[in-house]
Design an enzyme around this catalytic site. Structure first.
Site, mmCIF file in Angstrom:
data_model
loop_
_atom_site.group_PDB
_atom_site.id
_atom_site.type_symbol
_atom_site.label_atom_id
_atom_site.label_comp_id
_atom_site.label_asym_id
_atom_site.label_seq_id
_atom_site.Cartn_x
_atom_site.Cartn_y
_atom_site.Cartn_z
ATOM 1 N N LYS A 39 0.814 -1.227 0.000
ATOM 2 C CA LYS A 39 0.000 0.000 0.000
ATOM 3 C C LYS A 39 0.848 1.278 0.000
ATOM 4 O O LYS A 39 0.419 2.299 -0.513
ATOM 5 C CB LYS A 39 -0.962 -0.016 1.184
ATOM 6 C CG LYS A 39 -0.293 0.097 2.536
ATOM 7 C CD LYS A 39 -1.270 -0.162 3.668
ATOM 8 C CE LYS A 39 -0.542 -0.025 4.998
ATOM 9 N NZ LYS A 39 -1.205 -0.695 6.096
ATOM 10 N N ARG A 133 -7.464 -0.718 17.447
ATOM 11 C CA ARG A 133 -7.966 -0.511 16.103
ATOM 12 C C ARG A 133 -8.842 -1.740 15.837
ATOM 13 O O ARG A 133 -9.649 -2.079 16.692
ATOM 14 C CB ARG A 133 -6.815 -0.328 15.090
ATOM 15 C CG ARG A 133 -7.278 0.427 13.829
ATOM 16 C CD ARG A 133 -6.145 0.723 12.863
ATOM 17 N NE ARG A 133 -5.733 -0.470 12.111
ATOM 18 C CZ ARG A 133 -4.787 -0.466 11.169
ATOM 19 N NH1 ARG A 133 -4.172 0.657 10.855
ATOM 20 N NH2 ARG A 133 -4.455 -1.583 10.546
HETATM 21 C C1 LIG Z 1 -0.320 -1.439 6.620
HETATM 22 C C2 LIG Z 1 -0.570 -2.697 7.309
HETATM 23 C C3 LIG Z 1 0.493 -3.590 7.533
HETATM 24 C C4 LIG Z 1 1.911 -3.286 7.132
HETATM 25 O O1 LIG Z 1 2.448 -2.300 7.969
HETATM 26 P P1 LIG Z 1 3.957 -1.786 7.801
HETATM 27 O O2 LIG Z 1 4.136 -0.879 8.952
HETATM 28 O O3 LIG Z 1 4.047 -1.109 6.495
HETATM 29 O O4 LIG Z 1 4.850 -2.967 7.879
HETATM 30 C C5 LIG Z 1 0.192 -4.784 8.164
HETATM 31 N N1 LIG Z 1 -1.064 -5.087 8.548
HETATM 32 C C6 LIG Z 1 -2.101 -4.253 8.358
HETATM 33 C C7 LIG Z 1 -3.458 -4.653 8.816
HETATM 34 C C8 LIG Z 1 -1.889 -3.038 7.734
HETATM 35 O O5 LIG Z 1 -2.914 -2.209 7.538
#
Ligand SMILES: *Cc1c(COP(=O)(O)O)cnc(C)c1O
Length: 358
Positions: A39, A133
């Site tokens: 993302k 969350r």
């Molecule tokens: C964005 C996200 C991740 C990855 O997080 P990073 O900090 O980029 O490693 C993992 N799990 C969920 C649910 C996320 O939204």
């Protein structure tokens, strides 16, 4: 007429070989399954291709639109990271193999869609172990699993947690153990096999490094570490990864010595905030042609560390260049390392040119 390529600014340079190095370092160093999270770069296909070539077997993203693109280009397992909207259930089934879930109503809709499309979908149930969350509370998890485990065409495949993102809660042996205990309980009491225990994101790597992550946690979903080599919520650069995969470049459009304190009656700035300034006398300043419509200017770290980012509006970012030895001129470019937020926004913005360096 617009010019092409090299001399278009602002731009973001992408060193794909650095991303490859980071992904390979992680997959070689640790014996755990990584989901490569895309993302931060809007599921950029060249970057995903690099992740896959580095041994990453599942790609995760929070947006269906991105998963659709991934499916079109790659034959790889995909995971929807944001708990699904009911309104997108059909596409969740169409474009993802796994999804993270916390609502019975959503799972029922996914089950209906999966039946319609004659597919088997694999949800992972999220447990809120403290960050507040997404996720079912631990004490309600077994009951929740009981209610959803027999939904047709769904195979509840694991449980997971997310930390650090909202409440700023760090992973510990204690909150990881919650997941492990729940899996054992589910296996015993519900006769439900849960092969995936999905620990969390980049923030979990520290425990893995220190050999403190329980062995039963067998999956981490990692974006920031692969892309930037940092862990922003722990304020650290990960020592065995590289931090130079991305570089943002913007052009100087004004260069003047100006008083550091604005003059006149003060109202609010362009974003409704009341800015405050220290009086440091007259300072050499540069305006560069990049702003909040392109990136998160406060998340830009100048490569020349004698430069300070003072602030920005939608299209202008103001720099203090008083302390640098380098002689800048209007038209020169200034280089920055973006943080996660600045990176994400630069990839989302239409106005930032992408330049790939293998
Ligand atoms: C964005 C996200 C991740 C990855 O997080 P990073 O900090 O980029 O490693 C993992 N799990 C969920 C649910 C996320 O939204």
């Amino acid at each position: 007429m617009l010019k092409n390529g090299e001399d278009e600014f602002p731009k973001i340079k992408i060193r794909n070989f650095v991303i490859k190095q980071n992904a390979e370092e992680l997959t070689n160093r640790f014996n755990i399954n990584f989901v490569g999270v895309a993302k931060g770069v809007c599921a950029d296909t060249r970057i995903i291709s690099t992740m896959i070539n580095s041994g990453i077997k599942t790609i995760g993203d929070s947006r269906i639109k991105n998963l659709k693109k991934i499916n079109k280009h790659f034959n790889v397992n995909t995971m929807l990271l944001r708990i699904p909207m009911i309104s997108e259930a059909d596409n969740v089934i169409k474009y993802s193999n796994y999804s993270l879930n916390s609502e019975k109503k959503v799972l029922e809709k996914l089950s209906k869609e999966a039946q319609k499309q004659q597919k088997t979908h694999k949800p992972i149930v999220m447990v809120d172990v403290g960050d507040r969350r997404e996720g079912v509370l631990p004490e309600n998890t077994i009951q929740f699993l009981k209610k959803v485990k027999n939904l047709p065409n769904l195979k509840i495949t694991g449980i997971g947690s997310n930390l650090g993102c909202f409440g700023g809660i760090l992973p510990t042996k204690k909150n990881k153990q919650i997941l492990i205990d729940l899996v054992e309980e589910a296996e015993k009491e519900l006769d439900l096999e849960l092969p995936i225990i999905s620990g969390g994101s980049t923030i979990e790597l520290k425990m893995l490094e220190q050999n403190k992550l329980p062995k039963k946690i067998n999956q981490l979903r990692i974006g920031e570490a692969i892309l930037l080599g940092t862990s922003v919520s722990q304020n650290r650069e990960i020592p065995y990864l590289r931090q130079d995969a991305f570089e943002i470049e913007a052009e100087i459009i004004e260069l003047k010595k100006k008083p550091s304190k604005p003059q006149g009656k003060t109202g609010k700035d362009a974003f409704g905030k009341k800015p405050e300034f220290q009086d440091k006398g007259k300072r050499k300043r540069a305006i560069i042609a990049i702003g909040k419509q392109d990136t998160t200017p406060k998340g830009l770290k100048p490569i020349n560390n004698e430069i300070e980012v003072l602030g920005a509006s939608s299209d202008h970012t103001i720099l203090d260049i008083q302390n640098t030895e380098q002689k800048y001129e209007t038209g020169d470019k200034i280089k920055f390392t973006p943080n996660y937020s600045a990176l994400l926004k630069a990839f989302t913005s239409n106005y930032v040119k992408k330049q790939y360096i293998n």
